[in-house]
Motif scaffolding. Structure first.
Motif, PDB file in Angstrom:
ATOM      1  N   VAL A 165       0.701  -1.179   0.023  1.00  0.00           N
ATOM      2  CA  VAL A 165       0.086  -0.091   0.032  1.00  0.00           C
ATOM      3  C   VAL A 165       0.794   1.432   0.044  1.00  0.00           C
ATOM      4  CG1 VAL A 165      -1.535   1.356   1.405  1.00  0.00           C
ATOM      5  CG2 VAL A 165      -2.135  -1.208   1.181  1.00  0.00           C
ATOM      6  N   LEU A 166       1.879   1.309   0.863  1.00  0.00           N
ATOM      7  CA  LEU A 166       2.696   2.465   0.885  1.00  0.00           C
ATOM      8  C   LEU A 166       3.484   2.725  -0.361  1.00  0.00           C
ATOM      9  CD1 LEU A 166       4.207   2.534   4.588  1.00  0.00           C
ATOM     10  CD2 LEU A 166       2.263   3.845   3.603  1.00  0.00           C
ATOM     11  N   GLU A 167       3.907   1.451  -1.089  1.00  0.00           N
ATOM     12  CA  GLU A 167       4.625   1.606  -2.371  1.00  0.00           C
ATOM     13  C   GLU A 167       3.812   2.415  -3.317  1.00  0.00           C
ATOM     14  OE1 GLU A 167       5.831  -1.527  -5.180  1.00  0.00           O
ATOM     15  OE2 GLU A 167       7.394  -1.518  -3.854  1.00  0.00           O
ATOM     16  N   ARG A 168       2.316   2.054  -3.311  1.00  0.00           N
ATOM     17  CA  ARG A 168       1.236   2.657  -4.112  1.00  0.00           C
ATOM     18  C   ARG A 168       0.952   3.917  -3.915  1.00  0.00           C
ATOM     19  NH1 ARG A 168       0.686   3.989  -8.518  1.00  0.00           N
ATOM     20  NH2 ARG A 168      -1.436   4.143  -9.542  1.00  0.00           N
ATOM     21  N   ILE A 169       1.050   4.634  -2.754  1.00  0.00           N
ATOM     22  CA  ILE A 169       0.619   5.830  -2.113  1.00  0.00           C
ATOM     23  C   ILE A 169       1.941   6.436  -2.519  1.00  0.00           C
ATOM     24  CG2 ILE A 169       0.253   7.249  -0.169  1.00  0.00           C
ATOM     25  CD1 ILE A 169      -2.114   5.517  -0.817  1.00  0.00           C
ATOM     26  N   GLU A 170       3.085   6.150  -2.653  1.00  0.00           N
ATOM     27  CA  GLU A 170       4.372   6.862  -3.028  1.00  0.00           C
ATOM     28  C   GLU A 170       4.222   7.086  -4.235  1.00  0.00           C
ATOM     29  OE1 GLU A 170       7.663   4.164  -1.963  1.00  0.00           O
ATOM     30  OE2 GLU A 170       7.592   4.873   0.229  1.00  0.00           O
ATOM     31  N   GLN A 171       3.983   6.054  -5.291  1.00  0.00           N
ATOM     32  CA  GLN A 171       3.479   6.485  -6.523  1.00  0.00           C
ATOM     33  C   GLN A 171       2.810   7.427  -6.958  1.00  0.00           C
ATOM     34  OE1 GLN A 171       2.607   2.631  -8.026  1.00  0.00           O
ATOM     35  NE2 GLN A 171       4.585   1.825  -8.094  1.00  0.00           N
ATOM     36  N   PHE A 172       1.582   7.402  -6.079  1.00  0.00           N
ATOM     37  CA  PHE A 172       0.593   8.696  -6.125  1.00  0.00           C
ATOM     38  C   PHE A 172       1.149   9.733  -5.939  1.00  0.00           C
ATOM     39  CE2 PHE A 172      -3.400   5.764  -5.082  1.00  0.00           C
ATOM     40  CZ  PHE A 172      -3.461   5.554  -6.400  1.00  0.00           C
ATOM     41  N   ALA A 173       2.025   9.816  -4.854  1.00  0.00           N
ATOM     42  CA  ALA A 173       2.588  11.127  -4.353  1.00  0.00           C
ATOM     43  C   ALA A 173       4.019  11.742  -5.432  1.00  0.00           C
ATOM     44  CB  ALA A 173       3.440  10.876  -3.149  1.00  0.00           C
ATOM     45  N   GLU A 174       4.370  10.899  -6.156  1.00  0.00           N
ATOM     46  CA  GLU A 174       5.415  11.093  -6.983  1.00  0.00           C
ATOM     47  C   GLU A 174       4.850  11.789  -8.215  1.00  0.00           C
ATOM     48  OE1 GLU A 174       8.431   8.637  -9.802  1.00  0.00           O
ATOM     49  OE2 GLU A 174       8.230   7.885  -7.900  1.00  0.00           O
ATOM     50  N   GLU A 175       3.687  11.170  -8.760  1.00  0.00           N
ATOM     51  CA  GLU A 175       2.961  11.899  -9.654  1.00  0.00           C
ATOM     52  C   GLU A 175       2.312  13.173  -9.335  1.00  0.00           C
ATOM     53  OE1 GLU A 175      -1.013  10.697 -12.534  1.00  0.00           O
ATOM     54  OE2 GLU A 175      -0.554   9.178 -11.135  1.00  0.00           O
ATOM     55  N   ALA A 176       1.769  13.226  -8.303  1.00  0.00           N
ATOM     56  CA  ALA A 176       1.187  14.708  -7.825  1.00  0.00           C
ATOM     57  C   ALA A 176       2.572  15.572  -7.794  1.00  0.00           C
ATOM     58  CB  ALA A 176       0.480  14.467  -6.461  1.00  0.00           C
ATOM     59  N   ARG A 177       3.530  15.236  -7.202  1.00  0.00           N
ATOM     60  CA  ARG A 177       4.742  16.228  -7.236  1.00  0.00           C
ATOM     61  C   ARG A 177       5.131  16.637  -8.938  1.00  0.00           C
ATOM     62  NH1 ARG A 177       6.404  13.053  -2.986  1.00  0.00           N
ATOM     63  NH2 ARG A 177       7.807  11.593  -4.354  1.00  0.00           N
ATOM     64  N   GLY A 178       4.872  15.601  -9.630  1.00  0.00           N
ATOM     65  CA  GLY A 178       5.299  15.883 -11.097  1.00  0.00           C
ATOM     66  C   GLY A 178       4.246  16.860 -11.789  1.00  0.00           C
ATOM     67  N   LEU A 179       3.136  17.098 -11.226  1.00  0.00           N
ATOM     68  CA  LEU A 179       2.042  17.790 -11.790  1.00  0.00           C
ATOM     69  C   LEU A 179       2.164  19.240 -11.015  1.00  0.00           C
ATOM     70  CD1 LEU A 179      -0.653  15.238 -11.656  1.00  0.00           C
ATOM     71  CD2 LEU A 179       0.598  16.152 -13.774  1.00  0.00           C
ATOM     72  N   ALA A 180       2.933  19.583 -10.106  1.00  0.00           N
ATOM     73  CA  ALA A 180       2.860  20.431  -9.122  1.00  0.00           C
ATOM     74  C   ALA A 180       3.074  21.725 -10.181  1.00  0.00           C
ATOM     75  CB  ALA A 180       3.679  20.523  -8.047  1.00  0.00           C
ATOM     76  N   THR A 181       3.633  21.804 -11.162  1.00  0.00           N
ATOM     77  CA  THR A 181       4.012  22.962 -11.953  1.00  0.00           C
ATOM     78  C   THR A 181       3.355  23.175 -13.198  1.00  0.00           C
ATOM     79  OG1 THR A 181       6.122  22.199 -12.684  1.00  0.00           O
ATOM     80  CG2 THR A 181       6.247  23.417 -10.663  1.00  0.00           C
ATOM     81  N   ALA A 182       2.272  22.115 -13.194  1.00  0.00           N
ATOM     82  CA  ALA A 182       1.635  21.997 -14.747  1.00  0.00           C
ATOM     83  C   ALA A 182       0.769  23.239 -14.925  1.00  0.00           C
ATOM     84  CB  ALA A 182       0.753  20.813 -14.547  1.00  0.00           C
ATOM     85  N   ASP A 183       0.753  23.520 -16.534  1.00  0.00           N
ATOM     86  CA  ASP A 183      -0.328  24.467 -16.628  1.00  0.00           C
ATOM     87  C   ASP A 183      -1.506  24.395 -16.452  1.00  0.00           C
ATOM     88  OD1 ASP A 183       2.015  26.253 -17.883  1.00  0.00           O
ATOM     89  OD2 ASP A 183       1.515  25.156 -19.769  1.00  0.00           O
ATOM     90  N   GLU A 184      -2.705  24.952 -16.081  1.00  0.00           N
ATOM     91  CA  GLU A 184      -4.053  24.858 -16.073  1.00  0.00           C
ATOM     92  C   GLU A 184      -4.118  23.783 -14.657  1.00  0.00           C
ATOM     93  OE1 GLU A 184      -6.558  23.711 -19.286  1.00  0.00           O
ATOM     94  OE2 GLU A 184      -4.889  24.359 -20.845  1.00  0.00           O
ATOM     95  N   PRO A 185      -3.644  24.340 -13.595  1.00  0.00           N
ATOM     96  CA  PRO A 185      -3.717  23.788 -12.427  1.00  0.00           C
ATOM     97  C   PRO A 185      -4.991  23.278 -11.715  1.00  0.00           C
ATOM     98  CG  PRO A 185      -3.193  26.183 -11.850  1.00  0.00           C
ATOM     99  CD  PRO A 185      -3.225  25.923 -13.457  1.00  0.00           C
ATOM    100  N   GLY A 186      -6.115  23.896 -12.200  1.00  0.00           N
ATOM    101  CA  GLY A 186      -7.361  23.402 -11.819  1.00  0.00           C
ATOM    102  C   GLY A 186      -7.816  22.132 -12.619  1.00  0.00           C
ATOM    103  N   GLU A 187      -7.789  22.114 -13.711  1.00  0.00           N
ATOM    104  CA  GLU A 187      -8.121  20.799 -14.439  1.00  0.00           C
ATOM    105  C   GLU A 187      -7.172  19.819 -14.221  1.00  0.00           C
ATOM    106  OE1 GLU A 187     -11.085  20.518 -15.839  1.00  0.00           O
ATOM    107  OE2 GLU A 187     -11.342  22.445 -15.127  1.00  0.00           O
ATOM    108  N   VAL A 188      -5.820  20.146 -14.150  1.00  0.00           N
ATOM    109  CA  VAL A 188      -4.880  19.319 -13.791  1.00  0.00           C
ATOM    110  C   VAL A 188      -5.075  18.420 -12.369  1.00  0.00           C
ATOM    111  CG1 VAL A 188      -2.390  18.699 -13.043  1.00  0.00           C
ATOM    112  CG2 VAL A 188      -2.948  19.966 -15.002  1.00  0.00           C
TER     113      VAL A 188
END
Length: 184
Positions: A61-84
């Motif tokens: 579970v923690l490995e999967r949650i880490e993957q979710f966190a990594e993906e979210a960090r990768g999106l932190a500077t994306a354009d259109e933050p609301g839709e992202v």
């Protein structure tokens, strides 16, 4: 902590992959012997790396949650933050709903997986996406990270007990949008 030998690391990775597959299908009900067989290792190898089924479950579970966190960090500077943010929220629900282990962990104790180790990273990364979406005026300002955790757990329950009811998750997403009927 001593460094693991290469074969031990490979066996641990095999066990984690097999456990993720088994737990996704059967949750905690899967016997450890089945996981060992699926991984192509002996039961002793599983116990050397994980003292109990619960420890193995938590690692998966923690490995999967880490993957979710990594993906979210990768999106932190994306354009259109609301839709992202909104797309990411739906993707987390969709991916987690396909994995019974994640659903079980998030449902237990009000989502204890959010509170342990990688859970802090996930909460922080998700909160950053939420903040950016709120600053962009896309997501309503009256919700916080705890509200999101509750919404994720609720949406997972909807997906689990009413499979294919994606429209219900969309209703939640519509409620997250700014101007979505804010409660006074």
């Amino acid at each position: 902590m001593e460094k693991m030998r290469a074969d031990a690391r490979r066996n641990r990775a095999k066990v984690l992959a097999a456990a993720e597959e088994a737990f996704a299908a059967d949750g905690l009900a899967v016997p450890l012997d089945d996981i060992a067989r699926l991984a192509g290792v002996g039961a002793g190898t599983v116990y050397r790396h994980f003292p109990s089924k619960e420890a193995l479950f938590q690692a998966v579970v923690l490995e999967r949650i880490e993957q979710f966190a990594e993906e979210a960090r990768g999106l932190a500077t994306a354009d259109e933050p609301g839709e992202v943010f909104l797309d990411y929220f739906v993707r987390v629900i969709k991916q987690a709903s396909l994995n019974r282990a994640i659903c079980d962990a998030l449902a237990q104790s009000g989502g204890h997986a959010f509170k342990a180790g990688a859970g802090d990273d996930f909460r922080s990364a998700l909160a950053e996406l939420l903040k950016r979406a709120q600053e962009a005026g896309t997501v309503r300002p009256d919700i916080d990270g705890d509200d999101l955790r509750a919404l994720i757990v609720g949406c997972l329950a909807v997906e689990r007990y009413s499979p294919g009811s994606r429209h219900l998750v969309r209703i939640v997403v519509d409620g997250l949008r700014a101007g979505g009927g804010q409660v006074a």
